[in-house]
Write an enzyme that holds these catalytic residues in place. Sequence first.
Site, short mmCIF file in Angstrom:
data_model
loop_
_atom_site.label_atom_id
_atom_site.label_comp_id
_atom_site.label_asym_id
_atom_site.label_seq_id
_atom_site.Cartn_x
_atom_site.Cartn_y
_atom_site.Cartn_z
N LYS A 13 0.81 -1.22 0.00
CA LYS A 13 0.00 0.00 0.00
C LYS A 13 0.84 1.27 0.00
CE LYS A 13 -2.40 -0.70 3.66
NZ LYS A 13 -2.47 0.26 4.70
N ARG A 88 -9.23 1.71 10.14
CA ARG A 88 -8.79 0.33 10.34
C ARG A 88 -9.95 -0.58 10.71
NH1 ARG A 88 -3.26 -0.58 10.62
NH2 ARG A 88 -1.99 1.26 10.99
N ARG A 156 14.52 -9.00 10.85
CA ARG A 156 13.86 -8.20 11.87
C ARG A 156 12.71 -8.99 12.48
NH1 ARG A 156 12.52 -2.79 8.55
NH2 ARG A 156 11.21 -4.36 7.56
N ARG A 167 -0.12 -10.51 12.50
CA ARG A 167 -0.58 -9.23 11.90
C ARG A 167 -1.68 -9.49 10.87
NH1 ARG A 167 4.54 -6.55 9.51
NH2 ARG A 167 3.14 -4.82 9.06
#
Length: 210
Positions: A13, A88, A156, A167
């Site tokens: 995005k 969201r 990471r 997520r």
Amino acid sequence: MKLILLGAPGAGKGTQAEVISEHLSIPTISTGNIIRAALKAQTEMGIKAKEFIDKGLLVPDDVVIGIVKERLKEDDCKNGFILDGFPRTVPQAQALDEMGVEIDKVIDIQVPDEKIVQRLSGRRVCGGCGASYHLLYKKPEKDGVCNLCGAQLVQRVDDKEETILERLKIYHEQTEPLVEFYKAKNKLTVVEGQEEVADTTALTLKALED
């Protein structure tokens, strides 16, 4: 044009927001960025947000909505904007309606979960100079070693598979219902994310014209 960009973490995005912003000369409004800006400027809502952030808590909807409302009043939003990361949830989208913000189009960039996991979990970063690599798309010349400075490459925490799956789970539970919400309003356009970023960009720009 007033736009909302939807898409799961890793769907690309951010890149598409940059392209549209340049193409239409309108600002991208990212929730994280405007919260940081509100904190720095010590706006009324920024001060409220700080109370939660200092306690390690998520900034609640009413404060996030207040910060977005403040940002949309700024001069650079007069000709339109791109909302990236807001709303969201359906309650946030309803709050946007209640503010009187008339969204022209919602673009949903869809990429299968397995592709997202492959994209994100394959990323590696140099622990020395910060250079980026990918186990499939941009391999280092020597496994686990940076081409530029010879330091070790690391993964990471955000790019570990279990973190990505968590997520995605949150996205499907909380944000994906927005697809049906905006579909019912006849505002939704779906863009199928492609292997090549440029191909996704071409489809995104075409979606703006439809």
